[in-house]
Design a protein around this motif. Structure first.
Motif, short mmCIF file in Angstrom:
data_model
loop_
_atom_site.label_atom_id
_atom_site.label_comp_id
_atom_site.label_asym_id
_atom_site.label_seq_id
_atom_site.Cartn_x
_atom_site.Cartn_y
_atom_site.Cartn_z
N ILE A 12 27.94 37.23 40.32
CA ILE A 12 29.31 37.21 39.82
C ILE A 12 29.78 38.63 39.50
O ILE A 12 30.88 39.04 39.90
N PHE A 13 28.95 39.38 38.80
CA PHE A 13 29.30 40.77 38.48
C PHE A 13 29.59 41.57 39.74
O PHE A 13 30.60 42.26 39.85
N LYS A 14 28.67 41.43 40.68
CA LYS A 14 28.81 42.19 41.92
C LYS A 14 30.07 41.78 42.67
O LYS A 14 30.78 42.60 43.23
N ALA A 15 30.34 40.48 42.66
CA ALA A 15 31.52 39.97 43.35
C ALA A 15 32.79 40.59 42.76
O ALA A 15 33.66 41.07 43.48
N LEU A 16 32.86 40.62 41.44
CA LEU A 16 34.03 41.21 40.79
C LEU A 16 34.15 42.69 41.13
O LEU A 16 35.23 43.17 41.48
N SER A 17 33.04 43.39 41.06
CA SER A 17 33.05 44.82 41.39
C SER A 17 33.54 45.05 42.81
O SER A 17 34.38 45.92 43.06
N THR A 18 33.00 44.26 43.73
CA THR A 18 33.39 44.38 45.13
C THR A 18 34.89 44.14 45.31
O THR A 18 35.59 44.92 45.97
N LEU A 19 35.37 43.07 44.71
CA LEU A 19 36.79 42.73 44.84
C LEU A 19 37.68 43.81 44.23
O LEU A 19 38.76 44.10 44.74
N LEU A 20 37.20 44.41 43.15
CA LEU A 20 38.00 45.43 42.46
C LEU A 20 38.19 46.68 43.31
O LEU A 20 39.09 47.47 43.06
N CYS A 110 44.13 50.49 37.52
CA CYS A 110 45.02 49.39 37.14
C CYS A 110 44.69 48.77 35.79
O CYS A 110 43.96 49.33 34.99
N GLU A 111 45.25 47.58 35.57
CA GLU A 111 45.26 47.02 34.21
C GLU A 111 43.89 46.74 33.63
O GLU A 111 43.73 46.76 32.43
N SER A 112 42.91 46.47 34.48
CA SER A 112 41.60 46.20 33.92
C SER A 112 41.07 47.43 33.19
O SER A 112 40.23 47.33 32.30
N GLY A 113 41.60 48.61 33.59
CA GLY A 113 41.20 49.85 32.94
C GLY A 113 41.60 49.88 31.48
O GLY A 113 40.95 50.56 30.67
N LEU B 115 50.48 50.17 32.92
CA LEU B 115 51.58 50.58 33.79
C LEU B 115 52.51 51.54 33.05
O LEU B 115 52.89 52.59 33.57
N PHE B 116 52.83 51.16 31.83
CA PHE B 116 53.71 51.99 31.01
C PHE B 116 53.15 53.40 30.87
O PHE B 116 53.85 54.39 31.09
N MET B 117 51.89 53.48 30.54
CA MET B 117 51.25 54.78 30.34
C MET B 117 51.21 55.59 31.64
O MET B 117 51.39 56.80 31.63
N ARG B 118 51.00 54.92 32.74
CA ARG B 118 50.95 55.62 34.02
C ARG B 118 52.29 56.28 34.31
O ARG B 118 52.35 57.44 34.71
N TYR B 119 53.35 55.49 34.11
CA TYR B 119 54.69 56.04 34.30
C TYR B 119 54.91 57.21 33.34
O TYR B 119 55.39 58.28 33.73
#
Lengths: 186, 186
Positions: A12-20, A110-113, B115-119
């Motif tokens: 599952i972890f790897k799958a998420l990483s790959t997709l990301l 992106c937002e996960s960050g 997103l806000f921060m990126r902008y």
DNA sequence: ATGTTAGCGAACATATTGTTAGTTTAAATT
DNA sequence: AATTTAAACTAACAATATGTTCGCTAACAT
């Protein structure tokens, strides 16, 4: 722990990483993770309640390696060399992040960050508080602490986004150079 | 522009803002926005293709007020007083953000804040580049620029999260105090 | 007054979510 | 090796969200 669980968890972890690597976190569905990990639907929900919980767990896992107990302990001989031990500690963090590079790059974009950074800043805040008394600047302590933590976190994010083009040692050096922690020794 | 369009547009913006006060961006559905704004389903999609595009537009709207043309222009007499004009410019930004407080607080929390921060950092980068030559520090220019922008963005985020407990003038002062831009005058 | 256009409401196929039940398979225990 | 335990699988489920289309009505601009 049962090997099957560990195997599924890793898948599952790897799958998420790959997709990301190719998609933004918010556009990734649980369905895609299931397909990518090649597991049954109910299996996913047996491990994680939601996609968000999965991300949280992944972040926690990564940071548990980066911010080890020895790193966070008040005084360890490994980190007391040099200026104040801060430089050694920061370099140590960067080295560990470099090891986890593959997992991190996707998360950070992106937002996960946002979640990743929040966790990261949490740990950093704990660490930097110890050094706060060494800073003699005309600004409130909470302001200084946030500035130190925020600027380092942003530096690391930038460093990773830019393919880690400077070595951990260089990066730490530059950061200290720009920070207010070295004003004492000026 | 047709008053009806403007009315609907505002209703959608307000709906998102309202929802952001109690829910995270990713957990808000288009359906909820439609219900909250009290508009027809097809109407929403006539204005915005996706929820993300709506957020993007909202951010753009806010920043178009904050980063006005006069602020971004090379030299304006309003901003050339004091040290280098930088302090005046930063204070100006904080004042404008304070005016938009109601809209911003919700956006900044959680993933929509990314997103806000990126902008925000994008605009800041443009602005800070002008002052880069004033900084004499032993570190690469791109590193310094990112540090300046990142630390200011984080400071602002922290300032807003903490109910703007310091005045824009104080906040700017503290920031400059901690930054490397004032090293020149040391 | 009249043509134009935004919004409405309803319906639609499609996809995602989270849950359940029964079965199979692999691990742990004895 | 035999037995027990429990993780993972399949498949099906209702509920909800998505994005699009239709004809109709009401507000707008000229």
């Amino acid at each position: 722990m049962d090997r099957r669980q560990q195997k599924t968890r890793n898948a599952i972890f790897k799958a998420l990483s790959t997709l990301l690597e190719t998609k933004r976190y918010s556009n990734i569905t649980v369905q895609e993770i299931i397909d990518e990990a090649n597991i049954g639907r109910s299996t996913f929900y047996a491990h994680f309640e939601t996609k968000d919980e999965l991300l949280k767990t992944l972040c926690t896992d990564i940071f548990s390696h980066v911010f080890s107990d020895e790193l966070m302990s008040e005084k360890t001989h490994d980190f007391s060399g040099g200026n104040t031990g801060l430089e050694a500690r920061l370099t140590h963090i960067l080295h560990h992040l470099k090891d986890s590079e593959k997992n991190i790059v996707g998360i950070l974009s992106c937002e996960s960050g946002e979640l990743f950074m929040r966790y990261f800043k949490g740990y950093l805040t704990e660490m930097f508080s110890k050094y706060l008394n060494e800073v003699k600047v005309n600004a409130p302590a909470d302001f200084v602490l946030n500035h130190l933590v925020g600027s380092f976190a942003e530096t690391v994010k930038w460093w990773i986004d830019n393919k880690m083009k400077y070595t951990p040692e260089e990066t730490t050096r530059y950061y200290i150079e720009l920070s207010c922690v070295d004003r004492v020794t000026d």
